[in-house]
Enzyme design. Structure first.
Site, PDB file in Angstrom:
ATOM      1  N   SER A  65      -0.899  11.113   2.100  1.00 35.19           N
ATOM      2  CA  SER A  65      -1.064   9.853   1.315  1.00 35.19           C
ATOM      3  C   SER A  65      -1.726  10.117   0.164  1.00 35.19           C
ATOM      4  O   SER A  65      -2.581   9.108  -0.136  1.00 35.19           O
ATOM      5  CB  SER A  65      -1.196   8.590   2.274  1.00 35.19           C
ATOM      6  OG  SER A  65      -0.845   7.619   1.669  1.00 35.19           O
ATOM      7  N   GLY A 104       0.841  -1.140   0.014  1.00 35.52           N
ATOM      8  CA  GLY A 104      -0.092  -0.055   0.108  1.00 35.52           C
ATOM      9  C   GLY A 104       0.769   1.032   0.101  1.00 35.52           C
ATOM     10  O   GLY A 104       1.802   1.207  -0.466  1.00 35.52           O
ATOM     11  N   SER A 105       0.352   2.096   0.748  1.00 35.91           N
ATOM     12  CA  SER A 105       0.961   3.602   0.572  1.00 35.91           C
ATOM     13  C   SER A 105       2.295   3.660   1.270  1.00 35.91           C
ATOM     14  O   SER A 105       2.844   4.667   1.153  1.00 35.91           O
ATOM     15  CB  SER A 105      -0.181   4.494   1.376  1.00 35.91           C
ATOM     16  OG  SER A 105      -1.163   4.680   0.580  1.00 35.91           O
ATOM     17  N   THR A 106       2.856   2.701   2.092  1.00 35.84           N
ATOM     18  CA  THR A 106       4.366   2.666   2.391  1.00 35.84           C
ATOM     19  C   THR A 106       5.132   2.529   1.188  1.00 35.84           C
ATOM     20  O   THR A 106       6.340   3.089   1.225  1.00 35.84           O
ATOM     21  CB  THR A 106       4.580   1.593   3.404  1.00 35.84           C
ATOM     22  OG1 THR A 106       4.214   0.216   2.902  1.00 35.84           O
ATOM     23  CG2 THR A 106       3.765   1.667   4.760  1.00 35.84           C
TER      24      THR A 106
END
Length: 492
Positions: A280, A220-222
């Site tokens: 994000s 995901g957004s990491t």
């Protein structure tokens, strides 16, 4: 000698030579391979009849051998219990070894060539042979924080947390849940051991799995940290650069748009890259993914460790992947979704900790390792873990690493990573919530490091499944407090 007899003699000679060559190959060249096999019963029985070395965290043994009153003479026990089981693994008569028990079996059993002198001394002095000891890099305080944080999420949880020392690659913590009691598999009551193994292996929650290194899921957004790095390295972006921040991103060659999680804009049609990371922003990083070439994205991920096997002292590491087929990324929509950590992107918690650790270390990614020292039974040091880089070239320049750190600090102070904030300490962090399917809840991710100006620890937390309502699942909410506790334990 007549011809038939001569032919038969030559045939017998050829068979004899072939037999000798095969015996030489099996007994000399393949000996170490057979001895290292987890299912080699002869080696297992031999190991049960001698004292196996300890696995230690600090001065505390988390795996040791105690005298037993049965024919095997020694019983393997695990004082580290469930907390350390994903690391130690187990030693079982029926199922061999796993974890450090497997990767360091030659040392622990005393068969390693590094222990030749000790074996010779034991033979001359008629002493009972004993295995070497394996000292781990684990920090018990950080491990406690990781394990307690994961178990506090509840019983029906699949999650993992891992921590690295950025400057060396030393693994400071590695926890996974659900876990198991290795004593139940090491018992000399083989019927009970088989029953326990059957229960564990058939459990849908896979308690035998070390999710820190053996589970690769969409990050995901990491993963936006990797995309931001690629944009700064290849597109000349910096923390103050303007990027698209609208509510929807029009995807070329697609009849669908890429929305933000909130459904609205990220603060305007044009926002700074820092603001995009703070909130994000999907549309911002999706556009960056379209602007970058597939080769640039792939190369940046590879520099952080994607697509590589880099953990050599624990078995069965899952490979983190940016894509399963680079040609698929000729399509702009797939590059956009890859840039936000979706589509075919998959990462282990260890991999995402390495991304943060590389940024924290000025752009240089160190090879992670968990075996600190190997000592003989008399405590002589016979081997030492040494910090090494995973690549001669840094993942990003020091300027890019500095800019990424600045943005991650702002994400903790002003954005989604606020749950990891520590009073009086500058923390850098990034959240992630990865969609999997309509049938199951999203994955929650969190990665961070601290102190930002002099990093001592880099962390990644992944919650694969929990009892949390779908609308309440978020990387900051679930993973942030665990990461905070781990960082506090390391710098206190």
């Amino acid at each position: 000698m007549n011809r038939p007899i001569r032919t038969l003699s030559v045939g017998c000679l050829i068979l004899f030579v072939a037999l000798m060559l095969n015996l030489t190959y099996v007994q000399f060249f393949k000996a170490s391979w057979y001895n290292s096999r987890a299912d080699n019963r002869r080696v297992t029985e031999d190991a049960y009849s001698q004292q196996r070395g300890d696995i230690l965290v600090g001065k505390k043994a988390i795996a040791t051998s105690k005298p037993s009153d049965d024919k095997y003479e020694w019983q393997r026990t695990y004082p580290g219990g469930k907390k350390y089981a994903p690391i130690t693994g187990f030693m079982s008569y029926s199922y061999g070894q796993s974890g450090v028990e497997r990767s360091q079996n030659s040392v622990l059993s005393g068969k390693d060539n590094k222990l030749f002198t000790n074996r010779l001394v034991d033979l001359v002095t008629n002493s009972e042979p004993a295995g070497g000891n394996v000292e781990l890099t684990i920090d018990s305080k950080v491990q406690d924080a990781a394990y307690e944080g994961l178990t506090a999420l509840g019983d029906d949880v699949q999650a993992a947390a891992v921590a690295i020392e950025p400057s060396t690659g030393r693994i400071l913590a590695m926890a996974s849940t659900p876990t198991y009691n290795p004593d139940r598999l090491a018992t000399h009551d083989f019927g009970a051991a088989r029953k326990s193994y059957d229960q564990l292996s058939k459990d849908d929650d896979e308690p035998l799995l070390n999710r820190s290194i053996q589970t690769a899921l969409p990050p995901g957004s990491t993963f936006k940290l990797v995309t931001a790095a690629a944009a700064m390295e290849n597109l000349g972006k910096n923390p103050d650069s303007k990027v698209y921040g609208g509510a929807l991103l029009d995807l070329p060659q697609s009849d669908k748009d890429l929305p933000n999680e909130s459904g609205g804009s990220c603060g305007g049609d044009q926002i700074t890259l820092t603001r995009a990371l703070e909130v994000s922003c999907n549309t911002a990083f999706g556009q960056l993914g379209i602007d970058l070439t597939k080769e640039q994205q792939d190369e940046q991920a590879r520099k952080f460790g994607f697509g590589q096997k880099y953990l050599t002292d624990l078995p069965n590491q899952a490979t983190s992947t940016f894509t399963d087929d680079l040609d698929k990324l000729d399509s702009p929509p797939f590059r956009a979704y890859s840039a936000i950590g979706q589509y075919n992107v998959k990462a282990t918690p260890l991999q995402m900790a390495m991304v943060s650790a590389g940024i924290a270390n000025g752009g240089t990614v160190m090879k992670p390792y968990i075996v600190d020292r190997v000592t003989s039974s008399s405590l002589d040091v016979i081997d030492q873990g040494n910090p090494t880089k995973i690549d001669d070239q840094p993942a990003v320049s020091s300027e890019t690493a500095e800019g990424l750190t600045e943005m991650m600090v702002s994400t903790v102070e002003n954005g989604t990573a606020a749950p990891a904030a520590i009073p009086g300490v500058t923390v850098a962090g990034k959240t992630g919530t990865a969609q999997s399917s309509k049938e199951r809840a999203p994955y929650a991710w969190f990665t961070s490091f601290a102190p930002a100006e002099n990093p001592k620890i880099a962390v990644a937390v992944m919650v694969q499944k929990s009892g949390t309502e779908r609308s309440e699942i978020a990387g900051g909410r679930l993973g942030g407090p665990i990461a905070k506790a781990m960082m506090e334990a390391a710098i206190s």
